[in-house]
Design a protein around this motif. Structure first.
Motif, short mmCIF file in Angstrom:
data_model
loop_
_atom_site.label_atom_id
_atom_site.label_comp_id
_atom_site.label_asym_id
_atom_site.label_seq_id
_atom_site.Cartn_x
_atom_site.Cartn_y
_atom_site.Cartn_z
N ASP A 54 0.86 -1.18 0.00
CA ASP A 54 0.00 0.00 0.00
C ASP A 54 0.90 1.23 0.00
O ASP A 54 1.76 1.37 0.85
CB ASP A 54 -0.90 -0.02 1.24
N GLY A 55 0.73 2.09 -0.96
CA GLY A 55 1.58 3.27 -1.07
C GLY A 55 2.88 3.01 -1.80
O GLY A 55 3.70 3.90 -1.95
N TRP A 56 3.11 1.76 -2.24
CA TRP A 56 4.29 1.37 -3.03
C TRP A 56 5.60 1.65 -2.33
O TRP A 56 6.59 2.01 -2.96
CB TRP A 56 4.30 2.03 -4.41
N HIS A 57 5.63 1.51 -0.99
CA HIS A 57 6.90 1.71 -0.31
C HIS A 57 7.09 0.69 0.81
O HIS A 57 6.12 0.11 1.30
CB HIS A 57 7.04 3.14 0.23
N MET A 58 8.36 0.48 1.17
CA MET A 58 8.74 -0.44 2.23
C MET A 58 9.97 0.12 2.93
O MET A 58 10.77 0.83 2.32
CB MET A 58 9.13 -1.82 1.67
N CYS A 92 11.11 8.26 7.06
CA CYS A 92 9.87 7.94 7.75
C CYS A 92 9.45 9.14 8.59
O CYS A 92 10.26 9.68 9.35
CB CYS A 92 10.09 6.71 8.63
N ALA A 93 8.21 9.58 8.45
CA ALA A 93 7.72 10.78 9.14
C ALA A 93 7.73 10.62 10.66
O ALA A 93 8.03 11.57 11.38
CB ALA A 93 6.32 11.12 8.66
N TYR A 100 12.31 4.69 3.95
CA TYR A 100 11.46 3.91 3.07
C TYR A 100 12.02 3.97 1.66
O TYR A 100 12.59 4.97 1.25
CB TYR A 100 10.03 4.48 3.03
N THR A 101 11.81 2.89 0.94
CA THR A 101 12.09 2.87 -0.49
C THR A 101 10.73 2.85 -1.16
O THR A 101 9.86 2.06 -0.79
CB THR A 101 12.90 1.62 -0.87
#
Length: 152
Positions: A54-58, A92-93, A100-101
């Motif tokens: 979700d959001g295309w990040h990890m 990361c906020a 995150y990538t």
């Protein structure tokens, strides 16, 4: 050879068969993805893993686990893909230490082009492997496992 030795040999034979099938699949995917979309299998794996989020990040450590790479190898790979405009890194906020990538729109578009090539090559390679008596049992086991894992 005792019973325990037989069991070890059976497992070793199974492992060698699985490794042979993996090698066959990886070589076919490397050729197909490299020739058509200029991606390696591990690069495709990164894009695939990110596209499923979700959001295309990890987080980088999650990506390392998803690709079965070390943290340093993952960092180098992400840097290469970032240099190509396929990924970006963001802080990361809520945890400034976390990175995150994330897939870029260009990365997502390339993934969408590569995905059918990957799947078609995998299907063709498994069909060819199924014709080889030494690989057929592993192919059948994979097919049974994937049928059980499919959502209804």
């Amino acid at each position: 050879m005792g019973i325990a030795d037989d069991a070890v040999e059976i497992r070793a034979r199974g492992w060698r068969t699985l490794a042979a099938l993996h090698s066959l699949i990886e070589a076919a995917l490397e050729r197909a993805l490299g020739d058509t979309v200029q991606l390696s299998v591990v690069e495709y794996t990164v894009l695939d893993a990110l596209s499923r989020q979700d959001g295309w990040h990890m987080r980088m450590q999650q990506l390392a686990r998803a690709t079965a790479l070390s943290a340093s190898a993952t960092t180098r790979l992400v840097t290469r893909l970032e240099d190509r405009g396929l990924l970006t890194r963001i802080l990361c906020a809520d945890d400034r230490r976390g990175i995150y990538t994330e897939l870029t729109p260009t990365g997502l578009e390339l993934y969408r082009r590569a995905h059918p090539i990957h799947d078609e090559t995998l299907e063709q390679t498994l069909a060819q492997a199924e014709e080889r008596p030494e690989l057929a049992p592993v192919v059948h086991a994979l097919q049974e496992t994937s049928v059980l894992a499919e959502p209804e």
